[in-house]
Design a protein around this motif. Sequence first.
Motif, PDB file in Angstrom:
ATOM      1  N   ALA A  73       0.871   9.398   6.005  1.00  0.00           N
ATOM      2  CA  ALA A  73       1.478  10.639   5.535  1.00  0.00           C
ATOM      3  C   ALA A  73       1.897  10.613   4.072  1.00  0.00           C
ATOM      4  O   ALA A  73       1.989  11.665   3.445  1.00  0.00           O
ATOM      5  N   ASP A  74       2.149   9.430   3.513  1.00  0.00           N
ATOM      6  CA  ASP A  74       2.722   9.355   2.166  1.00  0.00           C
ATOM      7  C   ASP A  74       1.874   8.470   1.255  1.00  0.00           C
ATOM      8  O   ASP A  74       2.095   7.261   1.157  1.00  0.00           O
ATOM      9  N   ALA A  75       0.930   9.085   0.561  1.00  0.00           N
ATOM     10  CA  ALA A  75       0.025   8.350  -0.333  1.00  0.00           C
ATOM     11  C   ALA A  75       0.778   7.672  -1.466  1.00  0.00           C
ATOM     12  O   ALA A  75       0.299   6.685  -2.036  1.00  0.00           O
ATOM     13  N   ALA A  76       1.969   8.168  -1.802  1.00  0.00           N
ATOM     14  CA  ALA A  76       2.753   7.582  -2.894  1.00  0.00           C
ATOM     15  C   ALA A  76       3.256   6.181  -2.553  1.00  0.00           C
ATOM     16  O   ALA A  76       3.712   5.452  -3.434  1.00  0.00           O
ATOM     17  N   LEU A  77       3.138   5.769  -1.297  1.00  0.00           N
ATOM     18  CA  LEU A  77       3.531   4.406  -0.917  1.00  0.00           C
ATOM     19  C   LEU A  77       2.517   3.367  -1.393  1.00  0.00           C
ATOM     20  O   LEU A  77       2.779   2.165  -1.314  1.00  0.00           O
ATOM     21  N   HIS A  78       1.378   3.803  -1.879  1.00  0.00           N
ATOM     22  CA  HIS A  78       0.356   2.885  -2.397  1.00  0.00           C
ATOM     23  C   HIS A  78       0.931   2.042  -3.527  1.00  0.00           C
ATOM     24  O   HIS A  78       1.592   2.545  -4.426  1.00  0.00           O
ATOM     25  N   ASP A  79       0.659   0.743  -3.472  1.00  0.00           N
ATOM     26  CA  ASP A  79       1.064  -0.196  -4.519  1.00  0.00           C
ATOM     27  C   ASP A  79      -0.200  -0.933  -4.953  1.00  0.00           C
ATOM     28  O   ASP A  79      -0.704  -1.782  -4.218  1.00  0.00           O
ATOM     29  N   GLU A  80      -0.707  -0.601  -6.110  1.00  0.00           N
ATOM     30  CA  GLU A  80      -1.966  -1.190  -6.577  1.00  0.00           C
ATOM     31  C   GLU A  80      -1.930  -2.713  -6.581  1.00  0.00           C
ATOM     32  O   GLU A  80      -2.949  -3.359  -6.449  1.00  0.00           O
TER      33      GLU A  80
END
Length: 172
Positions: A73-80
Amino acid sequence: MEIRNATMDDLQAIAAVEAACFPAAEAATAEEFAGRLAHYADHFWLLFEQGELVAFVDGFCTDMPDLTDEMYADAALHDENGAWQMIFGVNTLPRCRRRGYAGLLLQRAIADAHTQGRKGLVLTCKEKLLHYYAKFGFVNEGVSASTHGGVVWYQMRLDSFCGNTLPSASEN
Protein backbone atom coordinates in the motif's frame (compact mmCIF):
# COMPACT_ATOMS: atom_id res chain seq x y z
CA MET A 1 12.01 -10.32 -26.85
CA GLU A 2 13.15 -7.37 -24.75
CA ILE A 3 13.68 -7.14 -21.00
CA ARG A 4 14.05 -3.72 -19.40
CA ASN A 5 13.15 -1.68 -16.35
CA ALA A 6 9.93 0.35 -16.29
CA THR A 7 9.19 3.99 -16.85
CA MET A 8 6.01 5.92 -16.10
CA ASP A 9 5.12 5.50 -19.79
CA ASP A 10 4.56 1.80 -19.06
CA LEU A 11 1.87 2.48 -16.42
CA GLN A 12 -1.23 1.52 -18.40
CA ALA A 13 0.34 -1.63 -19.85
CA ILE A 14 1.50 -2.74 -16.39
CA ALA A 15 -1.96 -2.17 -14.92
CA ALA A 16 -3.56 -4.11 -17.79
CA VAL A 17 -1.26 -7.11 -17.31
CA GLU A 18 -1.91 -7.07 -13.54
CA ALA A 19 -5.69 -7.00 -14.10
CA ALA A 20 -5.41 -9.99 -16.45
CA CYS A 21 -3.37 -11.98 -13.90
CA PHE A 22 -5.08 -11.42 -10.55
CA PRO A 23 -8.63 -11.18 -9.19
CA ALA A 24 -9.69 -7.61 -8.42
CA ALA A 25 -9.26 -8.12 -4.64
CA GLU A 26 -5.58 -9.03 -5.16
CA ALA A 27 -4.64 -6.81 -8.11
CA ALA A 28 -2.90 -3.48 -7.71
CA THR A 29 -4.62 -0.53 -9.37
CA ALA A 30 -3.17 1.87 -11.92
CA GLU A 31 -3.05 4.49 -9.15
CA GLU A 32 -1.03 2.14 -6.92
CA PHE A 33 1.32 1.35 -9.78
CA ALA A 34 1.82 5.06 -10.45
CA GLY A 35 3.08 5.43 -6.87
CA ARG A 36 5.30 2.39 -7.21
CA LEU A 37 6.79 3.65 -10.48
CA ALA A 38 7.44 7.06 -8.92
CA HIS A 39 9.40 5.43 -6.07
CA TYR A 40 11.07 2.37 -7.56
CA ALA A 41 10.71 2.00 -11.35
CA ASP A 42 14.17 0.40 -11.45
CA HIS A 43 12.72 -2.52 -9.47
CA PHE A 44 10.21 -3.38 -12.18
CA TRP A 45 11.49 -5.91 -14.69
CA LEU A 46 9.39 -5.91 -17.87
CA LEU A 47 9.38 -8.44 -20.70
CA PHE A 48 8.10 -7.43 -24.12
CA GLU A 49 7.30 -9.74 -27.01
CA GLN A 50 6.97 -8.00 -30.37
CA GLY A 51 6.56 -4.66 -28.61
CA GLU A 52 3.79 -5.85 -26.25
CA LEU A 53 4.26 -6.08 -22.48
CA VAL A 54 3.52 -9.73 -21.68
CA ALA A 55 5.17 -10.22 -18.28
CA PHE A 56 6.63 -8.29 -15.37
CA VAL A 57 8.06 -8.72 -11.88
CA ASP A 58 8.08 -5.87 -9.37
CA GLY A 59 8.87 -5.10 -5.77
CA PHE A 60 10.78 -2.70 -3.58
CA CYS A 61 13.78 -2.79 -1.28
CA THR A 62 13.70 -2.56 2.50
CA ASP A 63 15.63 -3.50 5.61
CA MET A 64 12.49 -5.19 6.97
CA PRO A 65 13.00 -8.96 6.65
CA ASP A 66 9.33 -9.92 6.12
CA LEU A 67 6.86 -8.86 3.45
CA THR A 68 3.86 -7.05 4.97
CA ASP A 69 0.56 -5.83 3.58
CA GLU A 70 1.62 -2.25 4.40
CA MET A 71 4.40 -2.56 1.82
CA TYR A 72 1.91 -3.12 -1.00
CA ALA A 73 0.00 0.00 0.00
CA ASP A 74 2.85 2.45 0.67
CA ALA A 75 5.47 2.75 -2.08
CA ALA A 76 7.23 5.45 -0.04
CA LEU A 77 8.51 2.68 2.27
CA HIS A 78 11.00 1.75 -0.47
CA ASP A 79 14.62 2.14 0.66
CA GLU A 80 17.01 1.97 -2.28
CA ASN A 81 19.74 0.84 0.12
CA GLY A 82 17.55 -1.77 1.79
CA ALA A 83 18.98 -5.22 2.47
CA TRP A 84 16.06 -7.18 1.00
CA GLN A 85 14.48 -7.11 -2.43
CA MET A 86 10.77 -7.76 -1.94
CA ILE A 87 8.82 -9.23 -4.86
CA PHE A 88 5.21 -8.03 -4.94
CA GLY A 89 4.11 -9.50 -8.23
CA VAL A 90 5.14 -12.08 -10.80
CA ASN A 91 2.80 -11.54 -13.74
CA THR A 92 2.49 -13.16 -17.16
CA LEU A 93 -0.49 -12.72 -19.43
CA PRO A 94 -2.48 -15.98 -19.30
CA ARG A 95 -2.10 -16.58 -23.06
CA CYS A 96 1.70 -16.23 -22.75
CA ARG A 97 2.30 -18.57 -19.81
CA ARG A 98 4.50 -21.67 -19.93
CA ARG A 99 7.06 -19.95 -22.16
CA GLY A 100 9.58 -19.28 -19.39
CA TYR A 101 8.98 -15.53 -19.24
CA ALA A 102 8.39 -15.34 -15.48
CA GLY A 103 11.52 -17.42 -14.95
CA LEU A 104 13.62 -15.08 -17.06
CA LEU A 105 12.37 -12.09 -15.09
CA LEU A 106 12.94 -13.79 -11.74
CA GLN A 107 16.48 -14.68 -12.82
CA ARG A 108 17.05 -11.02 -13.72
CA ALA A 109 15.63 -9.81 -10.38
CA ILE A 110 17.82 -12.31 -8.50
CA ALA A 111 20.91 -11.31 -10.47
CA ASP A 112 20.23 -7.60 -9.91
CA ALA A 113 19.72 -8.15 -6.16
CA HIS A 114 23.00 -10.05 -6.02
CA THR A 115 24.85 -7.32 -7.95
CA GLN A 116 23.35 -4.66 -5.68
CA GLY A 117 24.64 -6.47 -2.59
CA ARG A 118 21.26 -7.36 -1.11
CA LYS A 119 20.89 -10.16 1.46
CA GLY A 120 18.33 -11.78 -0.81
CA LEU A 121 14.75 -11.70 -1.99
CA VAL A 122 11.39 -12.30 -0.29
CA LEU A 123 8.02 -13.02 -1.87
CA THR A 124 4.66 -14.43 -0.94
CA CYS A 125 2.71 -16.90 -3.02
CA LYS A 126 -0.24 -19.25 -2.92
CA GLU A 127 0.37 -22.85 -1.88
CA LYS A 128 0.11 -24.16 -5.45
CA LEU A 129 3.17 -22.12 -6.47
CA LEU A 130 5.54 -23.15 -3.66
CA HIS A 131 7.24 -25.74 -5.88
CA TYR A 132 7.72 -23.21 -8.69
CA TYR A 133 9.62 -20.69 -6.57
CA ALA A 134 11.59 -23.45 -4.87
CA LYS A 135 13.20 -24.14 -8.28
CA PHE A 136 14.88 -20.73 -7.98
CA GLY A 137 16.18 -21.43 -4.49
CA PHE A 138 13.38 -19.80 -2.51
CA VAL A 139 12.65 -21.54 0.79
CA ASN A 140 9.13 -21.78 2.22
CA GLU A 141 8.96 -20.09 5.63
CA GLY A 142 5.32 -21.02 6.22
CA VAL A 143 2.08 -19.09 6.21
CA SER A 144 2.64 -15.34 5.94
CA ALA A 145 1.00 -12.78 8.19
CA SER A 146 -0.26 -11.16 4.98
CA THR A 147 -3.99 -11.24 4.39
CA HIS A 148 -3.79 -9.30 1.12
CA GLY A 149 -6.91 -9.92 -0.94
CA GLY A 150 -8.32 -12.26 1.71
CA VAL A 151 -6.02 -15.08 0.57
CA VAL A 152 -3.66 -17.42 2.45
CA TRP A 153 -0.10 -16.57 1.41
CA TYR A 154 3.16 -18.38 2.08
CA GLN A 155 6.35 -16.39 2.57
CA MET A 156 9.38 -17.57 0.63
CA ARG A 157 12.95 -16.33 0.96
CA LEU A 158 16.08 -16.65 -1.12
CA ASP A 159 18.80 -15.52 1.25
CA SER A 160 21.96 -17.05 -0.04
CA PHE A 161 23.42 -16.47 -3.45
CA CYS A 162 26.34 -18.84 -2.86
CA GLY A 163 26.00 -22.02 -4.87
CA ASN A 164 22.53 -21.05 -6.07
CA THR A 165 21.79 -22.66 -9.41
CA LEU A 166 19.05 -21.04 -11.41
CA PRO A 167 16.84 -23.19 -13.62
CA SER A 168 16.89 -22.55 -17.33
CA ALA A 169 13.94 -20.69 -18.79
CA SER A 170 12.74 -23.94 -20.38
CA GLU A 171 12.15 -25.44 -16.91
CA ASN A 172 9.69 -22.70 -15.95
